[in-house]
Write an enzyme that holds these catalytic residues in place. Structure first.
Site, short mmCIF file in Angstrom:
data_model
loop_
_atom_site.label_atom_id
_atom_site.label_comp_id
_atom_site.label_asym_id
_atom_site.label_seq_id
_atom_site.Cartn_x
_atom_site.Cartn_y
_atom_site.Cartn_z
N ASP A 68 -7.49 19.57 -5.94
CA ASP A 68 -7.02 18.45 -6.68
C ASP A 68 -6.15 18.93 -7.96
O ASP A 68 -6.69 19.89 -8.40
CB ASP A 68 -7.92 17.12 -7.30
CG ASP A 68 -7.25 15.88 -7.61
OD1 ASP A 68 -7.90 14.94 -7.16
OD2 ASP A 68 -6.43 15.78 -8.53
N ASN A 69 -5.09 18.68 -8.27
CA ASN A 69 -4.41 19.16 -9.22
C ASN A 69 -4.46 18.56 -10.66
O ASN A 69 -4.05 18.58 -11.62
CB ASN A 69 -2.73 19.28 -9.02
CG ASN A 69 -2.01 18.09 -9.22
OD1 ASN A 69 -2.63 17.00 -9.24
ND2 ASN A 69 -0.71 18.20 -8.81
N ASN A 116 -3.44 12.90 -11.47
CA ASN A 116 -3.65 11.59 -11.72
C ASN A 116 -5.12 11.09 -11.35
O ASN A 116 -5.53 10.39 -10.80
CB ASN A 116 -2.65 10.94 -10.57
CG ASN A 116 -2.93 9.29 -10.83
OD1 ASN A 116 -3.21 8.86 -11.79
ND2 ASN A 116 -2.74 8.54 -9.82
N PHE A 167 -4.99 13.51 1.13
CA PHE A 167 -4.58 12.35 0.17
C PHE A 167 -3.70 12.66 -1.02
O PHE A 167 -2.87 11.93 -1.53
CB PHE A 167 -5.89 11.65 -0.71
CG PHE A 167 -6.71 11.17 0.16
CD1 PHE A 167 -8.18 11.78 0.36
CD2 PHE A 167 -6.73 9.78 0.58
CE1 PHE A 167 -9.17 11.19 1.31
CE2 PHE A 167 -7.66 9.17 1.27
CZ PHE A 167 -8.80 9.87 1.42
N SER A 219 0.77 4.48 4.66
CA SER A 219 0.88 3.23 3.75
C SER A 219 1.32 2.19 4.68
O SER A 219 2.46 2.63 5.46
CB SER A 219 1.54 3.46 2.61
OG SER A 219 1.87 2.24 1.98
N TYR A 237 9.02 6.65 -2.67
CA TYR A 237 7.59 6.86 -2.30
C TYR A 237 7.53 6.47 -0.74
O TYR A 237 6.68 7.22 -0.05
CB TYR A 237 6.78 5.96 -3.05
CG TYR A 237 5.45 5.62 -2.44
CD1 TYR A 237 5.37 4.57 -1.77
CD2 TYR A 237 4.43 6.66 -2.40
CE1 TYR A 237 3.88 4.21 -1.19
CE2 TYR A 237 3.21 6.39 -2.00
CZ TYR A 237 2.98 5.25 -1.36
OH TYR A 237 1.60 4.90 -0.91
N LYS A 269 6.27 8.78 2.97
CA LYS A 269 5.30 8.40 3.73
C LYS A 269 5.80 8.27 5.38
O LYS A 269 5.18 9.10 6.26
CB LYS A 269 4.44 7.20 3.53
CG LYS A 269 3.66 7.01 2.41
CD LYS A 269 2.66 8.27 2.45
CE LYS A 269 1.69 8.14 1.03
NZ LYS A 269 0.85 9.38 1.16
N TYR A 312 -2.68 2.61 5.22
CA TYR A 312 -3.54 1.40 4.26
C TYR A 312 -3.04 0.47 3.80
O TYR A 312 -1.43 0.32 3.53
CB TYR A 312 -4.04 2.26 3.01
CG TYR A 312 -4.44 3.62 3.04
CD1 TYR A 312 -4.34 4.62 2.18
CD2 TYR A 312 -5.03 4.14 4.09
CE1 TYR A 312 -4.58 5.92 2.01
CE2 TYR A 312 -5.56 5.20 4.09
CZ TYR A 312 -5.36 6.33 3.14
OH TYR A 312 -5.79 7.51 3.08
N ARG A 323 -0.39 -10.18 0.03
CA ARG A 323 -0.62 -8.92 0.34
C ARG A 323 -1.97 -8.76 1.07
O ARG A 323 -3.05 -9.86 1.00
CB ARG A 323 -0.86 -8.00 -0.67
CG ARG A 323 0.69 -7.59 -1.41
CD ARG A 323 1.44 -6.91 -0.57
NE ARG A 323 2.63 -6.57 -1.58
CZ ARG A 323 3.76 -7.21 -1.36
NH1 ARG A 323 3.74 -8.46 -0.84
NH2 ARG A 323 4.78 -6.83 -2.19
N ARG A 345 10.16 -8.53 -8.76
CA ARG A 345 10.34 -7.04 -8.80
C ARG A 345 11.10 -6.41 -7.79
O ARG A 345 10.68 -6.73 -6.66
CB ARG A 345 8.73 -6.53 -8.84
CG ARG A 345 8.75 -4.82 -9.16
CD ARG A 345 7.22 -4.58 -9.21
NE ARG A 345 6.71 -4.64 -8.03
CZ ARG A 345 5.19 -4.17 -7.98
NH1 ARG A 345 4.73 -3.42 -8.95
NH2 ARG A 345 4.69 -4.10 -6.90
#
Ligand code: WQD
Length: 338
Positions: A31-32, A35, A81, A125, A150, A154, A177, A231, A295
């Site tokens: 992991d970097n 986030n 991920f 996603s 984004y 994917k 997901y 959703r 949005r």
């Protein structure tokens, strides 16, 4: 088995590490920390009593990726991920998303391609479906042109993996997901959005804590029963358990194709107002909110047909929207008290 989890200190990644350890697997995390936080390791340890090995590596650095796989030449099982995932940010900064989400994927696949066999689980996603014509969404629902960089990363990621799996010894499962929410029942790990939350549920729980003044509901003029978007909100622990099943399917060579695709959702749609109602019920407090304009990029309705995951993986969700929202609220209360 030894399993590399990239982005393993993130929201979904950390919950998946817990379930992998619960299933007896040895986990190595990359992991970097862009986030996430190294503290999440303590949360994982508090749950399982096993501290996963962790390396702070930025997968955009090809040399670091090559070096990692040289030092861990026995790794042939990966759950990937690591990626940037904020839709709005991706519109404002597309090259950040194409570099981070695509280049890092390519560098990992280049290492796996050298192996005699490898198993790759990809974090995809429901965004790839865009606004589908018919509901619920199946794995055969046509892919729509991406509405954001984004979502495009994917789609491109799935295509790259499919092309590489055709000519290599890589077997892959693409997990699409729906909307992950909630926190581990132990309250040792959960969602830690940095800055102002982009997603609905963390914004609601922060509003419930008074950190945000009110929730802005992005439009109530959609063609849905109450006018707000629908959703499929899935508990993150249910989602994590599906990753263990998918990884073991590949390890045990149960997969029927070199690349398999599964939708991971509850199969039920909830509107924004439904989620607000669930929050008010589980918290016992009114949520201040205001209806504002739509949005950009939001689809009206999306929720999963869960038949394939149920019949092929033998997996289905266990938590209701209320239980998931309740766990998110309990986590917010705990994090703010700490
Ligand atoms: C849900 C609904 C908003 C915030 C995105 C990505 C998806 C995944 C999850 C990474 C929508 C409404 C939200 C707010 C609101 N990302 N909303 N006020 O957009 O469905 O999915 O995040 O894995 O790939 O596409 O999730 O939680 O942002 O929005 O009214 O302050 O809540 O309009 O209808 P989304 P979301």
């Amino acid at each position: 088995m030894k399993i590399l989890v990239t982005g393993g200190l993130g929201f979904i990644g950390s919950h998946t590490v817990v379930e992998l350890q619960n299933a007896g697997h040895e986990v190595v995390i990359i992991d970097n920390l862009s986030n996430s936080s190294e503290d999440v390791l303590n949360g994982i340890f508090a749950i399982t009593g096993i501290l996963p090995s962790f390396e702070n590596i930025d997968l955009r650095d090809k040399n670091l990726v090559v070096d990692f796989f040289k030092r861990h030449s026995d790794i042939q099982n990966i759950i990937h991920f690591a990626a940037s995932k904020a839709v709005g940010e991706s519109v404002a900064n597309p090259l950040l998303y194409y570099e981070n989400n695509i280049a890092s994927l390519i560098y990992i696949l280049q290492e796996l391609e050298k192996k005699t066999a490898s198993n790759f689980i990809f974090s995809s996603s429901c965004t790839v479906y865009g606004q589908a014509e018919t509901m619920p969404i199946t794995e055969n629902t046509p892919i729509q042109p991406a509405l954001s960089p984004y979502g495009n990363t994917k789609q491109i990621g799935e295509e790259i993996i499919t092309d590489v799996a055709k000519i290599s010894s890589i077997s892959a499962i693409l997990l699409r997901y729906f909307n992950p929410i909630g926190a581990h029942p132990s309250m040792n790990i959960g969602e830690l959005p940095s800055g102002v939350p982009q997603n609905l549920v963390p914004f609601i729980t922060q509003t419930g804590m008074g950190i945000r003044k009110e929730l802005l509901v992005y439009g109530d003029d959609y063609p849905t029963p109450d006018g707000t978007c629908i959703r499929d909100y899935i508990h993150v622990v249910d989602l994590a358990k599906a990753h263990v099943i998918a990884m073991e399917r590949l390890i045990n060579k149960k997969n029927l194709d070199k690349v398999e695709i599964f939708n991971l959702g509850t199969g039920k749609g909830s509107s924004v107002l439904d989620v607000i109602t669930s929050f008010e019920k589980v918290s016992g407090q009114k949520l201040p909110y205001k209806i504002v304009d739509r949005r950009e990029g939001d689809v009206t309705t999306t929720y999963a047909n869960t038949d394939k995951a149920k019949t092929v993986l033998g997996w289905q969700t266990e938590s209701s929207i209320e239980e998931s929202v309740a766990s998110a609220w309990k986590w917010e209360l705990k994090v703010r008290k700490a």
